[in-house]
Design a protein around this motif. Sequence first.
Motif, PDB file in Angstrom:
ATOM      1  N   GLY A  38     -10.844  -5.082  -2.599  1.00  0.00           N
ATOM      2  CA  GLY A  38      -9.623  -5.468  -3.277  1.00  0.00           C
ATOM      3  C   GLY A  38      -8.866  -6.569  -2.579  1.00  0.00           C
ATOM      4  O   GLY A  38      -7.652  -6.709  -2.778  1.00  0.00           O
ATOM      5  N   GLY A 205      -6.699  -0.542  -8.810  1.00  0.00           N
ATOM      6  CA  GLY A 205      -7.211  -1.908  -8.914  1.00  0.00           C
ATOM      7  C   GLY A 205      -6.954  -2.598 -10.238  1.00  0.00           C
ATOM      8  O   GLY A 205      -7.394  -3.738 -10.444  1.00  0.00           O
ATOM      9  N   VAL A 311      -7.402  -0.661  -3.620  1.00  0.00           N
ATOM     10  CA  VAL A 311      -8.829  -0.500  -3.929  1.00  0.00           C
ATOM     11  C   VAL A 311      -9.552  -0.014  -2.675  1.00  0.00           C
ATOM     12  O   VAL A 311      -9.388  -0.592  -1.606  1.00  0.00           O
ATOM     13  CB  VAL A 311      -9.437  -1.832  -4.398  1.00  0.00           C
ATOM     14  CG1 VAL A 311     -10.941  -1.704  -4.600  1.00  0.00           C
ATOM     15  CG2 VAL A 311      -8.758  -2.297  -5.679  1.00  0.00           C
ATOM     16  N   PRO A 359     -15.071  -6.291  -7.886  1.00  0.00           N
ATOM     17  CA  PRO A 359     -14.975  -5.149  -8.804  1.00  0.00           C
ATOM     18  C   PRO A 359     -16.280  -4.771  -9.484  1.00  0.00           C
ATOM     19  O   PRO A 359     -16.394  -3.693 -10.045  1.00  0.00           O
ATOM     20  CB  PRO A 359     -13.958  -5.635  -9.834  1.00  0.00           C
ATOM     21  CG  PRO A 359     -14.189  -7.121  -9.888  1.00  0.00           C
ATOM     22  CD  PRO A 359     -14.545  -7.523  -8.472  1.00  0.00           C
TER      23      PRO A 359
END
Length: 451
Positions: A38, A205, A311, A359
């Motif tokens: 993240g 996130g 995250v 991601p």
Amino acid sequence: MKKYIYLVLLGTFWSCSSETDDTSYTPLTDIRERELAGGATTVFSVTSFAFETPAPNLVGANLEMHLAGDAEFENTFVTAGSPTNPGLGPLFNNSNCVACHPRDGRPAFPTSLKAPSGLLYRISAGNSTSQGPLPVPGYGTQAQNQAVIGFQPEMEYTVQWSPVEERFADGTVVVLRKPVFSYRNEYAPIQQIEISPRIAPPVFGLGLLEAIPEAAILSRVDESDSDGDGISGKANYVVNPESGNLELGRFGWKANTSTLRVQTATAYHEDMGVTNELFAKDSPLDGFADDPEISPLVLKQVTLYSQTLGVPAARNLTDPKVQRGATLFNQLQCAACHTPKQETKTASISALANQTIWPYTDLLVHDMGPGLADGRADFLADGQEWKTRPLWGIGLTKVVNGHTNFLHDGRARNITEAILWHGGEGRLAKENFKKLSKTERDELLAFVNSL
């Protein structure tokens, strides 16, 4: 209120290459960057708190608002008219946010479909590509299976399971479970209905995904498969009910919502029957004159909360087994949809701006074949298309939520089953996965579980 644990950042760097054979791999060289899944919002926790910690670079008024949103996220609503947390129902699916998003993660498939859970039915009587799913008369576009005392739920959810066998090249057999969802005890006759069961996804996130520039997402669209790789992701454009404009969909299982503010307001209204400034009108069954039932400030707080959860960091990236799995991830074309790297640019919350993130999603919708089809179109996404789910944090699901149920309806009991359900644009990846040796499968799973 949760305890927040901040751990010291660790790591070195990695990258991946598909130019390897079955017995060798190219060492990953950007390990630290990928560890920071993240960016500056990364949280280094491998405990049950891994999904519910604020981004460590969140400060000042935004951190205060996050903490206030956290408290609201956990609040349980009760019947409208109560002096404390009023507004539940009269028809609803659950009574608070964490009941659907336990520890800000994903719920298991429910043991009872009669009880409140993280499963709900989206329903419709057709679809307009410009206006979205058409409401079922008397029901709307979501079926509430719970009701406060004195009211009847719209329907009771039911499911029947049937076995589906998949066989690996080495002879290993995996028996999947295929669900057929239906309903009974509906409160009024239904002439036409399309059902899409949905399990609530993790909420960490999300603000980073919202801050990825639209142009970057659209640059990966390839509806006609012009490069011939069998992958033809497309963007879903959806109506923002607040502005009335068609906007790029980013959230929901079919990328059917454009902003987290709308996503949050919709969850309050549809999942809990709680009105707000975006959806200020409750069911005509609601005899209480107390709308809207949450303030604009609460909606803002909870929206920011979902935008600014940290995250979890990737783990074990120096392990040769994980690195070999990363090579296989590319070779099998998993990265064609689960795009590893993205960049954020401007954002209303400074902690989310200009971050390099990992991601593993392209935020596009893809045809996943008839095996996963729900038959319910949602704007431009048809009945076989689903948005690529982010993979970050997936390896901590067991630690945080105590299970490994995946996919839009929770049918997969582990990552292997989730892969074996891939069809359509994911069929080639699935078939190549089935050709791997047991050792190679374990390596691929080690990589996915490192995320």
